[in-house]
Design an enzyme around this catalytic site. Structure first.
Site, PDB file in Angstrom:
ATOM      1  N   LYS A 181       3.331 -33.889 -29.798  1.00 52.21           N
ATOM      2  CA  LYS A 181       2.425 -32.973 -29.828  1.00 52.21           C
ATOM      3  C   LYS A 181       2.849 -31.958 -28.546  1.00 52.21           C
ATOM      4  CE  LYS A 181      -1.258 -31.789 -28.316  1.00 52.21           C
ATOM      5  NZ  LYS A 181      -1.156 -30.202 -28.076  1.00 52.21           N
ATOM      6  N   GLU A 255       2.306 -37.827 -16.167  1.00 50.79           N
ATOM      7  CA  GLU A 255       2.862 -36.974 -15.117  1.00 50.79           C
ATOM      8  C   GLU A 255       2.024 -35.661 -14.793  1.00 50.79           C
ATOM      9  OE1 GLU A 255       5.762 -37.812 -14.046  1.00 50.79           O
ATOM     10  OE2 GLU A 255       6.376 -39.267 -15.102  1.00 50.79           O
ATOM     11  N   CYS A 289       4.873 -27.184 -11.821  1.00 53.13           N
ATOM     12  CA  CYS A 289       4.023 -28.239 -11.062  1.00 53.13           C
ATOM     13  C   CYS A 289       4.485 -28.612  -9.756  1.00 53.13           C
ATOM     14  CB  CYS A 289       4.251 -29.453 -11.917  1.00 53.13           C
ATOM     15  SG  CYS A 289       5.796 -30.080 -12.413  1.00 53.13           S
ATOM     16  N   GLU A 388      -5.285 -27.009  -7.771  1.00 54.94           N
ATOM     17  CA  GLU A 388      -3.997 -26.496  -8.403  1.00 54.94           C
ATOM     18  C   GLU A 388      -4.368 -25.140  -8.894  1.00 54.94           C
ATOM     19  OE1 GLU A 388      -2.427 -28.597 -11.832  1.00 54.94           O
ATOM     20  OE2 GLU A 388      -0.455 -28.236 -10.994  1.00 54.94           O
TER      21      GLU A 388
HETATM   22  P1  NAD Z   1      -3.151 -29.747 -20.104  1.00 52.70           P
HETATM   23  O1  NAD Z   1      -3.621 -30.998 -19.472  1.00 52.70           O
HETATM   24  O2  NAD Z   1      -4.069 -28.693 -20.401  1.00 52.70           O
HETATM   25  O3  NAD Z   1      -2.587 -29.916 -21.604  1.00 52.70           O
HETATM   26  C1  NAD Z   1      -1.393 -30.741 -21.664  1.00 52.70           C
HETATM   27  C2  NAD Z   1      -1.213 -31.253 -23.286  1.00 52.70           C
HETATM   28  O4  NAD Z   1      -2.190 -32.109 -23.346  1.00 52.70           O
HETATM   29  C3  NAD Z   1      -1.295 -30.229 -24.100  1.00 52.70           C
HETATM   30  O5  NAD Z   1      -0.611 -30.508 -25.355  1.00 52.70           O
HETATM   31  C4  NAD Z   1      -2.907 -30.374 -24.533  1.00 52.70           C
HETATM   32  O6  NAD Z   1      -3.191 -29.892 -26.166  1.00 52.70           O
HETATM   33  C5  NAD Z   1      -3.089 -31.986 -24.514  1.00 52.70           C
HETATM   34  N1  NAD Z   1      -4.518 -32.324 -24.386  1.00 52.70           N
HETATM   35  C6  NAD Z   1      -5.402 -31.693 -23.910  1.00 52.70           C
HETATM   36  N2  NAD Z   1      -6.536 -32.511 -23.927  1.00 52.70           N
HETATM   37  C7  NAD Z   1      -6.000 -33.655 -24.369  1.00 52.70           C
HETATM   38  C8  NAD Z   1      -6.799 -34.968 -24.825  1.00 52.70           C
HETATM   39  N3  NAD Z   1      -8.099 -35.246 -24.438  1.00 52.70           N
HETATM   40  N4  NAD Z   1      -6.168 -35.975 -25.174  1.00 52.70           N
HETATM   41  C9  NAD Z   1      -4.624 -35.706 -25.538  1.00 52.70           C
HETATM   42  N5  NAD Z   1      -3.851 -34.580 -25.330  1.00 52.70           N
HETATM   43  C10 NAD Z   1      -4.825 -33.588 -24.826  1.00 52.70           C
HETATM   44  O7  NAD Z   1      -1.741 -28.943 -19.244  1.00 52.70           O
HETATM   45  P2  NAD Z   1      -1.217 -27.536 -19.400  1.00 52.70           P
HETATM   46  O8  NAD Z   1      -2.334 -26.429 -18.917  1.00 52.70           O
HETATM   47  O9  NAD Z   1      -0.686 -27.601 -20.753  1.00 52.70           O
HETATM   48  O10 NAD Z   1      -0.146 -27.703 -18.440  1.00 52.70           O
HETATM   49  C11 NAD Z   1      -0.217 -27.259 -16.952  1.00 52.70           C
HETATM   50  C12 NAD Z   1      -0.592 -28.842 -16.109  1.00 52.70           C
HETATM   51  O11 NAD Z   1       0.657 -29.613 -16.238  1.00 52.70           O
HETATM   52  C13 NAD Z   1      -0.511 -28.444 -14.773  1.00 52.70           C
HETATM   53  O12 NAD Z   1      -1.557 -29.302 -14.006  1.00 52.70           O
HETATM   54  C14 NAD Z   1       0.868 -28.987 -14.103  1.00 52.70           C
HETATM   55  O13 NAD Z   1       0.911 -29.203 -12.925  1.00 52.70           O
HETATM   56  C15 NAD Z   1       1.125 -30.125 -15.039  1.00 52.70           C
HETATM   57  N6  NAD Z   1       2.577 -30.159 -15.211  1.00 52.70           N
HETATM   58  C16 NAD Z   1       2.899 -31.710 -14.592  1.00 52.70           C
HETATM   59  C17 NAD Z   1       4.208 -31.774 -14.457  1.00 52.70           C
HETATM   60  C18 NAD Z   1       4.959 -33.063 -14.010  1.00 52.70           C
HETATM   61  O14 NAD Z   1       5.889 -33.429 -14.164  1.00 52.70           O
HETATM   62  N7  NAD Z   1       3.941 -33.636 -13.213  1.00 52.70           N
HETATM   63  C19 NAD Z   1       5.090 -30.808 -15.318  1.00 52.70           C
HETATM   64  C20 NAD Z   1       4.716 -29.827 -15.730  1.00 52.70           C
HETATM   65  C21 NAD Z   1       3.493 -29.672 -15.814  1.00 52.70           C
END
Ligand code: NAD
Length: 485
Positions: A181, A255, A289, A388
């Protein structure tokens, strides 16, 4: 450029080796450089999520993929790498259209690393070996590393191709099947990737893509047909996913977010340090990130470094992501832009930060552009330091001693990455050891390589991607014991 038609068709899902027209609600997929919709994506219905999991389950249980030798799986993954390379320009254009990231980075970093990932895990698929163990008993005893079964991969908006590949390639190499997803904002390359993998010879049902928001992700995580969860995203959502996975005792890798500190000591090469500082926070428009978003500078060079960084930040080319030399494109969407604006306002009006560069939307451009921003004189307990922001915003603080620098660097809830700029080799090793982060860079910022594991300490999550460690997240160990008599 080849026209990337298939994923741009509205409302597509990829289930059991083919396209389906999603029956759920549609949401716009917006080009962040213009603010205009390029297509719509469907929120997969419960029945569609179930169909994707059932397809993955059938494919896994039939042995059509898990029953192949590592060598056979490897051949398909190498073909996938070659096909991705063949379609590199199409994928790069699609990624830039969807995310707004500058085309030079989509080509070099996003598509380049996607190819490397498939090649690397194609190679490792050959050598998923167990070990024989000397038990002290008259027996032959050995271990096997076996796939989990069906993996749910859930990814964020900022590096759609790489972060899906860093789950899909090792999961497939190990023999799992996958339901992916992608983020609701940026589903396009994930859909095209699934189609290309089928063309490379991946059997139907081995990789499925369902689009939609958190509810779709949650259904996947809780689904009884899913055996393992791999998530990249925010710490807030990661916590929910870890809790939901725990209810059904699914292993999960999460992650998560970061707020990484970059320490500049007075003995550093200041040109190189300034470059690391600026590229470290503007890369991917700060939607990175591992962005170096907290700059800690030793007092004797603080004023000089602040002036250099503010000057360089003001000169970074911001603009059309399709222009060849653009370094900073738009934020990925309106909600991301609004979040960054509100944090900068908070820092300046309520937390006493001094604005020394940027701080505003780029009004001359139509999309979601925000100027690279530098906030000085910030307090360690300020929210702009602790939370963040996920945009091109740098906070700058001064320190006197090495101990103080390490304490400030470690003084947030996160622990994804950190860096230090110094010419003292002993200090480099000492501080690298003392920093509580899963990745530390010395005299540079942001380098990743498929061979090197990365992942978080503390609230930045658990589990590792990349490297052999990334493969072993997708295997479970079985011990086999055979008495000699
Ligand atoms: P997000 O957590 O809002 O969403 C990530 C994914 O989770 C999306 O596909 C979203 O639809 C899904 N999601 C949301 N709620 C959910 C739930 N309750 N159950 C299952 N899935 C759900 O993140 P974002 O805004 O898309 O991305 C930014 C974040 O990602 C930042 O915090 C960034 O630091 C982090 N990030 C971390 C890494 C790493 O390797 N540690 C890499 C890239 C981004």
């Amino acid at each position: 450029m080849t026209t990337p038609t298939a994923p741009l068709a509205p409302g597509r899902l990829y289930i059991d080796g083919g396209w389906r027209s999603g029956e759920g609600l549609r949401r716009d997929v917006v080009n962040p450089a213009t603010g205009k919709a390029v297509t719509t994506a469907a929120d997969a219905t419960d029945a569609e999520v179930d169909a994707a999991v059932e397809a993955a389950r059938r494919a896994y249980d039939s042995g059509v993929w898990s029953g192949l030798s590592g060598r056979e799986r490897s051949r398909v993954l190498y073909r996938a790498a070659a096909l991705i390379q063949e379609h590199a320009e199409e994928l790069a254009q699609l990624e830039t259209l969807d995310t707004g990231k500058p085309i030079q980075f989509s080509r070099m970093i996003d598509v380049g690393n996607t190819v490397t990932h498939f090649e690397y895990y194609a190679g490792l698929a050959y050598s998923i070996d167990g070990a024989t163990r000397q038990t002290g008993l008259p027996a032959l005893a050995y271990t096997r590393h076996e796939p989990y079964g069906v993996v749910a991969a859930i990814t964020p908006f900022n590096f759609p191709l790489i972060l899906s590949t860093s789950k899909i390639a090792p999961a497939l190499a190990a023999g799992n099947t996958v339901v992916h997803k992608p983020a609701e904002d940026t589903p396009l390359t994930a859909l095209r990737l699934a189609e290309l993998l089928t063309e490379a010879g991946l059997p139907a049902g081995v990789l499925n893509v369902v689009t939609g928001g958190g509810a779709v992700g949650e259904r996947l995580v809780r689904h009884p047909g899913v055996d393992k969860v791999a998530f990249t995203g925010s710490t807030a959502v990661g916590r929910k996913i870890a809790a939901a996975a725990a209810e059904t005792l699914k292993p999960a890798t999460v992650e998560l977010g970061g707020k990484s500190a970059n320490l500049i000591f007075a003995d550093a090469d200041l040109d190189s340090a300034a470059h690391a500082a600026v590229s470290g926070f503007v890369f991917n428009t700060g939607q990175f990130c591992m962005g170096g978003t907290r700059l800690l500078v030793q007092r004797p060079v603080y004023d000089e470094m602040l002036a250099r960084v503010a000057g360089a930040a003001g000169g970074v080319p911001v603009g059309d992501p399709l222009a060849p030399h653009t370094v900073v494109g738009p934020m990925a969407g309106q909600r991301h832009l609004d979040k960054v604006k509100s944090y900068v306002q908070l820092g300046v009006t309520e937390e006493g930060a001094t604005l020394v560069a940027g701080g505003h939307r780029v009004e001359s451009l139509d999309g979601y552009f925000f100027a690279p921003t530098v906030l000085a004189d910030v307090r360690q307990d300020a929210r702009v330091v602790q939370e963040e922001i996920f945009g091109p915003v740098l906070t700058v603080q001064a320190f006197d001693t090495e101990e103080e620098a390490v304490a400030l660097a470690n003084g947030t809830a996160f622990g994804l990455a950190a860096g230090l700029q110094t010419s003292d080799l002993g200090r480099a090793h000492r501080v690298a050891g003392a920093l509580k982060a899963g990745m530390v860079w010395v005299n540079t910022w942001g380098m990743l390589d498929v061979t090197l594991p990365f992942g978080g300490y503390k609230q930045s999550g658990y589990g590792r991607e990349y490297g052999p460690e990334g493969l072993h997240e997708y295997t479970q160990t079985k011990s086999v014991y055979i008495p000699m008599s």
